[in-house]
Design an enzyme around this catalytic site. Structure first.
Site, mmCIF file in Angstrom:
data_model
loop_
_atom_site.group_PDB
_atom_site.id
_atom_site.type_symbol
_atom_site.label_atom_id
_atom_site.label_comp_id
_atom_site.label_asym_id
_atom_site.label_seq_id
_atom_site.Cartn_x
_atom_site.Cartn_y
_atom_site.Cartn_z
ATOM 1 N N ASP A 52 -51.501 -37.693 -45.082
ATOM 2 C CA ASP A 52 -50.544 -38.580 -44.414
ATOM 3 C C ASP A 52 -49.688 -39.311 -45.450
ATOM 4 O O ASP A 52 -48.774 -40.059 -45.105
ATOM 5 C CB ASP A 52 -51.244 -39.544 -43.446
ATOM 6 N N SER A 53 -49.950 -39.041 -46.742
ATOM 7 C CA SER A 53 -49.052 -39.509 -47.806
ATOM 8 C C SER A 53 -47.670 -38.872 -47.638
ATOM 9 O O SER A 53 -46.715 -39.300 -48.281
ATOM 10 C CB SER A 53 -49.635 -39.177 -49.185
ATOM 11 N N ASP A 91 -54.747 -34.443 -42.508
ATOM 12 C CA ASP A 91 -55.097 -35.827 -42.173
ATOM 13 C C ASP A 91 -54.819 -36.131 -40.709
ATOM 14 O O ASP A 91 -53.726 -35.827 -40.199
ATOM 15 C CB ASP A 91 -54.238 -36.794 -43.007
ATOM 16 N N LYS A 121 -59.179 -34.395 -41.814
ATOM 17 C CA LYS A 121 -59.739 -35.501 -42.598
ATOM 18 C C LYS A 121 -59.430 -36.798 -41.859
ATOM 19 O O LYS A 121 -58.350 -36.929 -41.274
ATOM 20 C CB LYS A 121 -59.125 -35.535 -44.005
ATOM 21 N N GLU A 123 -60.153 -41.309 -42.136
ATOM 22 C CA GLU A 123 -60.592 -42.411 -42.979
ATOM 23 C C GLU A 123 -61.648 -43.251 -42.276
ATOM 24 O O GLU A 123 -61.545 -43.516 -41.077
ATOM 25 C CB GLU A 123 -59.388 -43.308 -43.325
ATOM 26 N N GLU A 190 -61.748 -42.655 -52.777
ATOM 27 C CA GLU A 190 -60.474 -43.104 -53.362
ATOM 28 C C GLU A 190 -60.616 -44.464 -54.024
ATOM 29 O O GLU A 190 -61.095 -45.427 -53.422
ATOM 30 C CB GLU A 190 -59.388 -43.149 -52.265
#
Ligand code: KIV
Length: 272
Positions: A52-53, A91, A121, A123, A190
């Site tokens: 999602d970057s 993501d 993925k 978080e 991270e």
């Protein structure tokens, strides 16, 4: 030049887990478009993360929060079309899984169905346990993400190193164990202290993939725009730049402008 993992056998969750057992490091990079994904796949990258970057480096947003599920699926489709060998992980963007496990499952299903990617993925630890459980039960491989979780930036307040304090470090270890027990196939760590990342890596069976988490993890990931030096201002300590593409593209563009303005492009050979 060939690398250890460059033969064209598709990378799967089993390959990734076997790499930890064999002590072979896992190389992961982000990708968001067809052309870049093709280059990275041909070079022998193990995992391509449609991160999602993309919200930052592709769309120019300050945070990862604005990117939508539809936009992530668009990027993922482009990457999947390019890939012959690498595993493609996508993501789940902010807002596509936090509400409840039903929402999370339907978002994960959309990604898998509409993009053809191989895993998702998301978080977080105990907060998203139920969602991870349901996604896994649907047969979708899940990669966890602990430590600095950029979708929670407004809760953290800064992008500094996480889990330096005992309580947060202990919760991170427990969350990592939970991800392992639930059946995730890998976990991103991270921006946490290297010692803590090493402890987590030695405490769980699944591979850990670090970004700013030191060398004693099972693999590394970088955002491709950072690694190639396209993002000029972003200079965290953990980042190694392998090219200075911002400057190189800038110079090439200036040379092109100059040639066009001076009538030097195209020349005799460059026309019909
Ligand atoms: O979105 C992303 O690029 C990521 C990596 C930094 C792990 O989540």
């Amino acid at each position: 030049m060939s690398t250890v993992t460059s033969e064209l056998k598709k990378v799967t969750t089993h390959t990734i887990q076997a790499m930890k057992v064999k002590g072979e490091k896992i190389a992961m990079l982000t990708a968001y478009d067809f052309s870049m994904a093709r280059i990275l796949d041909e070079a022998g990258i193990d995992i391509l993360l449609v991160g999602d970057s993309a919200s930052n480096v592709m769309a120019g947003h300050e945070t990862t929060l604005p990117i939508t599920l539809d936009q992530m699926i668009y990027h993922a489709q482009s990457v999947v079309r390019a890939v012959k060998r690498a595993m493609v992980v996508v993501d789940l963007p902010f807002g596509s899984y936090q509400a409840n496990s039903e929402v999370a499952l339907s978002s994960a299903i959309r990604i898998m169905k509409e993009s053809g990617a191989h895993a998702v993925k998301l978080e977080g630890g105990s907060e998203v346990e139920e969602s991870i459980r349901r996604i896994l039960m649907a047969g979708i491989p899940v990669m966890g993400h602990l430590g600095l979780t950029p979708q929670s930036i407004y809760k953290f307040g800064t992008y500094t190193v996480r889990a330096k304090e005992e309580a947060e470090a202990e919760k991170l270890v427990q969350d990592a164990k939970m991800l392992d027990e639930l059946g995730c196939f890998a976990c991103v760590l991270e921006k946490i202290p290297a010692k803590l990342a090493e402890k987590v890596t030695n405490s769980i069976e699944i591979p850990t993939i670090g970004i700013g988490a030191g060398a004693k993890v099972d693999g590394q990931v970088l955002v491709i725009h950072d690694m190639l030096g396209i993002t000029k201002e972003f200079k965290p300590r953990f980042l190694r730049r392998y090219l200075d593409l911002f400057d190189q593209i800038n110079s090439a563009t200036k040379a092109y402008i100059n040639d066009v303005k001076n009538g030097e492009f195209p020349n005799e050979q460059e026309q019909y």
